[in-house]
Design an enzyme around this catalytic site. Structure first.
Site, PDB file in Angstrom:
ATOM      1  CG  HIS A  31     -15.410  20.400 -91.471  1.00  0.00           C
ATOM      2  ND1 HIS A  31     -15.493  19.941 -90.170  1.00  0.00           N
ATOM      3  CD2 HIS A  31     -15.713  21.702 -91.410  1.00  0.00           C
ATOM      4  CE1 HIS A  31     -15.822  20.945 -89.369  1.00  0.00           C
ATOM      5  NE2 HIS A  31     -15.971  22.035 -90.106  1.00  0.00           N
ATOM      6  CG  ASP A  33     -18.474  24.615 -90.582  1.00  0.00           C
ATOM      7  OD1 ASP A  33     -18.797  24.104 -89.497  1.00  0.00           O
ATOM      8  OD2 ASP A  33     -17.306  24.803 -90.924  1.00  0.00           O
ATOM      9  CD  GLU A 138     -15.437  22.863 -86.759  1.00  0.00           C
ATOM     10  OE1 GLU A 138     -14.369  23.187 -87.309  1.00  0.00           O
ATOM     11  OE2 GLU A 138     -16.543  23.293 -87.127  1.00  0.00           O
ATOM     12  CG  HIS A 206     -10.088  23.500 -85.350  1.00  0.00           C
ATOM     13  ND1 HIS A 206      -9.860  24.835 -85.563  1.00  0.00           N
ATOM     14  CD2 HIS A 206     -11.099  23.153 -86.193  1.00  0.00           C
ATOM     15  CE1 HIS A 206     -10.714  25.292 -86.483  1.00  0.00           C
ATOM     16  NE2 HIS A 206     -11.455  24.292 -86.888  1.00  0.00           N
TER      17      HIS A 206
END
Length: 395
Positions: A31, A33, A138, A206
């Site tokens: 991951h 961003d 995401e 999440h």
């Protein structure tokens, strides 16, 4: 290569041995961003030169090609993140924009990046000395409650879906939001099954604990946590409790340990909660005025400095997960570019070898480093592909 001379009794082992290992095994990060940083700054692919030192930007970035090379990265999931609100067709459009941005970056730097769609692609690209670039979505809010959108994302190259972000969707509960479905609604179960059929990874970072359990019960393929850590080490809802870690082991999945400071130790977690609340307050005060939010947030952080979070904290999470469910279920999911604050020793994408060096100091063997770096993820991805092939042929 690493051997007995680089044991815990030799804390000053050469990082060159780790770099040799990473030339053989792709280090895969679950991951980053960076696409959101482009979008948040209203920049296109040509507006930020990743071939130069992006730490000089204001605000600085943690990612650029020289530092990716220094970090020995072999594969990167670039995150397609858009805020959960406003939901609907505009969110789908924003996700498509970020997918396009990732593909533009791959085309803009062909000597460095190549788009990967399969586990075999990752290995092939790594052998050629390039960084395998993968796409992760995401947040299930990006689907706008449509399996057709999910299938379209897959055809455009997306290879995982994080079922939620920080807010519940119409079909899944998020960590920290008020429980609505107590796991997955019927459509959420359909999403998991469709991900299995497509060969797209189910990402449980999440999501709420009940959603984790529901997805692990339904999925016939291994799942991932693309950027999460251990709740027994840091009591944050975004981390994974030990009983669910055991379900991950039974499922054959993988936890890609996160570097976000607020998930690393309890003092940093408390500070993260206060900082997140302040950022939300500023965003409400200055809607669509990002520069003012950045300015006032900087002032708040100077008045409220971060408690220390460090590379050792990340290694503590890896230690715990290894102890509970074994090294076969570990990976790395930094969340670089997706958080504020700094982890001492893991300040940017050049620092992965330092983390592996700390694991060597703690007694990890070479075969364990290989698994954590990338072999575990490749195993999971191949099994996801096998499950999908069987489902598509009716087996």
């Amino acid at each position: 290569m690493l051997d007995a001379q680089y044991s815990m009794s030799k804390p000053n082992h050469p990082l060159s041995a780790i770099r040799d290992l990473l030339r053989e095994v792709p280090l895969i990060d679950g991951h980053n961003d960076l696409p959101w940083q482009f979008r948040h700054r209203n920049k296109g692919a040509a507006d930020i030169d990743l071939a130069t030192d992006t730490s000089r930007l204001d605000p600085p970035l943690l990612t650029d090609i020289p530092r990716l090379r220094a970090g020995g990265l072999g594969g990167q999931f670039w995150s397609v993140y858009v805020p959960p609100q406003p939901a609907g067709p505009l969110t789908v459009r924003a996700a498509l924009d970020e997918i396009d941005l990732i593909q533009q970056l791959v085309q803009r730097y062909p000597e460095t990046f190549d788009l990967a769609l399969t586990a075999a692609d990752i290995e092939r690209i790594h052998r050629r000395g390039k960084i395998a670039s993968l796409i992760g979505i995401e947040g299930g809010h990006c689907l706008d409650n449509s399996l057709a959108v999910l299938r379209t994302f897959y055809r455009l190259g997306a290879r995982y879906l994080t079922l939620t972000h920080v807010q519940n969707t119409d079909w899944a509960d998020a960590a920290g939001d008020e429980p609505r479905h107590h796991g997955l609604a019927t459509f959420g179960e359909e999403v998991v099954r469709e991900l299995n059929r497509l060969g797209m990874l189910v990402d449980l970072s999440h999501v709420s604990d009940d959603t984790m359990r529901a997805a692990l019960r339904i999925s016939t393929a291994p799942v991932i946590f693309s950027h999460s850590s251990a709740r027994s080490v840091c009591n944050h809802l975004r981390n994974i409790p030990d009983d669910i870690l055991e379900l991950v082991r039974r499922n054959g999945g993988i936890v890609m340990v996160c570097f976000l400071p607020g998930y690393l130790n309890d003092q940093a977690a408390a500070h993260w909660s206060l900082a997140t609340a302040e950022k939300k307050r500023l965003e409400n005060r200055y809607p669509n005025e990002g520069e003012k939010v950045h300015r006032d947030m900087g002032s708040w952080l100077r008045a409220n400095p971060y408690p220390p979070a460090s590379l050792a904290d990340v290694a503590n999470h890896i230690d715990h997960i290894r102890k509970v469910i074994g090294v076969d279920h570990l990976g790395i999911g930094s969340d670089f570019e997706g958080y504020f604050g700094t982890v001492q020793g893991l300040e940017d994408v050049s620092c992965y070898p330092a983390l592996l060096g700390e694991l060597v100091r703690r007694g990890y063997r070479e075969d364990e480093l290989r698994k954590i770096s990338g072999l575990n993820f490749l195993r999971v991805f191949r099994q996801v592909e096998r499950v999908a092939a069987g489902l598509r042929t009716g087996r």
